[in-house]
Design a protein around this motif. Structure first.
Motif, PDB file in Angstrom:
ATOM      1  N   PHE A  36      20.695  11.279  -0.982  1.00  0.00           N
ATOM      2  CA  PHE A  36      19.429  11.781  -0.451  1.00  0.00           C
ATOM      3  C   PHE A  36      18.276  10.874  -0.872  1.00  0.00           C
ATOM      4  N   GLU A  37      18.251  10.466  -2.143  1.00  0.00           N
ATOM      5  CA  GLU A  37      17.199   9.569  -2.615  1.00  0.00           C
ATOM      6  C   GLU A  37      17.281   8.210  -1.921  1.00  0.00           C
ATOM      7  N   GLN A  38      18.489   7.709  -1.696  1.00  0.00           N
ATOM      8  CA  GLN A  38      18.652   6.429  -0.997  1.00  0.00           C
ATOM      9  C   GLN A  38      18.129   6.538   0.426  1.00  0.00           C
ATOM     10  N   GLN A  39      18.420   7.646   1.090  1.00  0.00           N
ATOM     11  CA  GLN A  39      17.940   7.832   2.464  1.00  0.00           C
ATOM     12  C   GLN A  39      16.421   7.887   2.495  1.00  0.00           C
ATOM     13  N   LEU A  40      15.815   8.542   1.511  1.00  0.00           N
ATOM     14  CA  LEU A  40      14.353   8.586   1.446  1.00  0.00           C
ATOM     15  C   LEU A  40      13.775   7.190   1.267  1.00  0.00           C
ATOM     16  N   ARG A  41      14.410   6.389   0.425  1.00  0.00           N
ATOM     17  CA  ARG A  41      13.936   5.011   0.225  1.00  0.00           C
ATOM     18  C   ARG A  41      14.051   4.201   1.508  1.00  0.00           C
ATOM     19  N   ILE A  42      15.147   4.395   2.225  1.00  0.00           N
ATOM     20  CA  ILE A  42      15.336   3.670   3.482  1.00  0.00           C
ATOM     21  C   ILE A  42      14.247   4.070   4.476  1.00  0.00           C
ATOM     22  N   ASP A  43      13.943   5.360   4.545  1.00  0.00           N
ATOM     23  CA  ASP A  43      12.901   5.830   5.446  1.00  0.00           C
ATOM     24  C   ASP A  43      11.538   5.271   5.056  1.00  0.00           C
ATOM     25  N   GLU A  44      11.256   5.183   3.751  1.00  0.00           N
ATOM     26  CA  GLU A  44       9.983   4.627   3.296  1.00  0.00           C
ATOM     27  C   GLU A  44       9.871   3.156   3.670  1.00  0.00           C
ATOM     28  N   VAL A  45      10.947   2.408   3.498  1.00  0.00           N
ATOM     29  CA  VAL A  45      10.935   0.981   3.846  1.00  0.00           C
ATOM     30  C   VAL A  45      10.760   0.820   5.349  1.00  0.00           C
ATOM     31  N   ARG A  46      11.426   1.649   6.128  1.00  0.00           N
ATOM     32  CA  ARG A  46      11.312   1.581   7.583  1.00  0.00           C
ATOM     33  C   ARG A  46       9.865   1.864   8.015  1.00  0.00           C
ATOM     34  N   ASP A  47       9.246   2.889   7.424  1.00  0.00           N
ATOM     35  CA  ASP A  47       7.854   3.202   7.749  1.00  0.00           C
ATOM     36  C   ASP A  47       6.931   2.046   7.366  1.00  0.00           C
ATOM     37  N   PHE A  48       7.181   1.454   6.206  1.00  0.00           N
ATOM     38  CA  PHE A  48       6.353   0.331   5.758  1.00  0.00           C
ATOM     39  C   PHE A  48       6.474  -0.857   6.700  1.00  0.00           C
ATOM     40  N   THR A  49       7.693  -1.175   7.122  1.00  0.00           N
ATOM     41  CA  THR A  49       7.865  -2.311   8.028  1.00  0.00           C
ATOM     42  C   THR A  49       7.218  -2.042   9.387  1.00  0.00           C
ATOM     43  N   GLU A  50       7.278  -0.786   9.843  1.00  0.00           N
ATOM     44  CA  GLU A  50       6.610  -0.455  11.106  1.00  0.00           C
ATOM     45  C   GLU A  50       5.101  -0.642  10.986  1.00  0.00           C
ATOM     46  N   LYS A  51       4.531  -0.249   9.859  1.00  0.00           N
ATOM     47  CA  LYS A  51       3.094  -0.425   9.653  1.00  0.00           C
ATOM     48  C   LYS A  51       2.724  -1.891   9.582  1.00  0.00           C
ATOM     49  N   VAL A  52       3.555  -2.696   8.940  1.00  0.00           N
ATOM     50  CA  VAL A  52       3.295  -4.131   8.870  1.00  0.00           C
ATOM     51  C   VAL A  52       3.372  -4.751  10.263  1.00  0.00           C
ATOM     52  N   GLU A  53       4.349  -4.328  11.052  1.00  0.00           N
ATOM     53  CA  GLU A  53       4.460  -4.844  12.414  1.00  0.00           C
ATOM     54  C   GLU A  53       3.242  -4.459  13.251  1.00  0.00           C
ATOM     55  N   GLN A  54       2.747  -3.236  13.068  1.00  0.00           N
ATOM     56  CA  GLN A  54       1.540  -2.815  13.781  1.00  0.00           C
ATOM     57  C   GLN A  54       0.341  -3.663  13.366  1.00  0.00           C
ATOM     58  N   MET A  55       0.234  -3.958  12.085  1.00  0.00           N
ATOM     59  CA  MET A  55      -0.868  -4.802  11.601  1.00  0.00           C
ATOM     60  C   MET A  55      -0.750  -6.224  12.164  1.00  0.00           C
ATOM     61  N   ASP A  56       0.477  -6.737  12.248  1.00  0.00           N
ATOM     62  CA  ASP A  56       0.675  -8.064  12.830  1.00  0.00           C
ATOM     63  C   ASP A  56       0.235  -8.093  14.295  1.00  0.00           C
ATOM     64  N   LYS A  57       0.570  -7.042  15.042  1.00  0.00           N
ATOM     65  CA  LYS A  57       0.153  -6.971  16.448  1.00  0.00           C
ATOM     66  C   LYS A  57      -1.360  -6.923  16.555  1.00  0.00           C
ATOM     67  N   LEU A  58      -1.997  -6.144  15.694  1.00  0.00           N
ATOM     68  CA  LEU A  58      -3.459  -6.078  15.710  1.00  0.00           C
ATOM     69  C   LEU A  58      -4.085  -7.417  15.346  1.00  0.00           C
ATOM     70  N   MET A  59      -3.483  -8.115  14.409  1.00  0.00           N
ATOM     71  CA  MET A  59      -4.008  -9.421  14.013  1.00  0.00           C
ATOM     72  C   MET A  59      -3.841 -10.428  15.156  1.00  0.00           C
ATOM     73  N   ASP A  60      -2.785 -10.313  15.943  1.00  0.00           N
ATOM     74  CA  ASP A  60      -2.599 -11.215  17.076  1.00  0.00           C
ATOM     75  C   ASP A  60      -3.616 -10.928  18.174  1.00  0.00           C
ATOM     76  N   VAL A  61      -3.949  -9.670  18.360  1.00  0.00           N
ATOM     77  CA  VAL A  61      -4.873  -9.274  19.421  1.00  0.00           C
ATOM     78  C   VAL A  61      -6.321  -9.581  19.023  1.00  0.00           C
ATOM     79  N   ALA A  62      -6.663  -9.369  17.767  1.00  0.00           N
ATOM     80  CA  ALA A  62      -8.045  -9.557  17.314  1.00  0.00           C
ATOM     81  C   ALA A  62      -8.390 -11.039  17.307  1.00  0.00           C
ATOM     82  N   PRO A  63      -9.591 -11.364  17.769  1.00  0.00           N
ATOM     83  CA  PRO A  63      -9.995 -12.774  17.741  1.00  0.00           C
ATOM     84  C   PRO A  63     -10.280 -13.212  16.312  1.00  0.00           C
TER      85      PRO A  63
END
Length: 88
Positions: free
Chosen positions: A50-77
């Motif tokens: 259960f703890e391992q699954q929670l860690r995996i979910d946290e890492v997945r959420d973090f990577t999604e947020k980083v990807e969203q920030m990368d997209k915003l950085m590409d769009v922003a001048p």
């Protein structure tokens, strides 16, 4: 986990001695010990998974947020070179 005191343990021992008898009591205690050990292992393994699954979910959420920030950085001048400072 359980709040069992001395008197409760003594009562359990007396009842088990009366029910199982002195001949079968050592085997019964051994079996109860084995089942308790198996139950503890199962609970610890489930907790670990259960703890391992929670860690995996946290890492997945973090990577999604980083990807969203990368997209915003590409769009922003990029305004770093265009910033002008004004001295007053």
């Amino acid at each position: 986990m359980f709040d069992i005191g001395f008197w409760e343990l003594l009562l359990i021992a007396i009842v088990s001695l009366l029910v199982a008898g002195p001949e079968k009591l050592p085997g019964l205690v051994r079996d109860v010990g084995r089942w308790t050990t198996k139950l503890r292992r199962y609970v610890m393994q489930a907790k670990y998974e259960f703890e391992q699954q929670l860690r995996i979910d946290e890492v997945r959420d973090f990577t999604e947020k980083v990807e969203q920030m990368d997209k915003l950085m590409d769009v922003a001048p990029d305004k770093n070179g265009d910033i002008k400072t004004t001295d007053n």
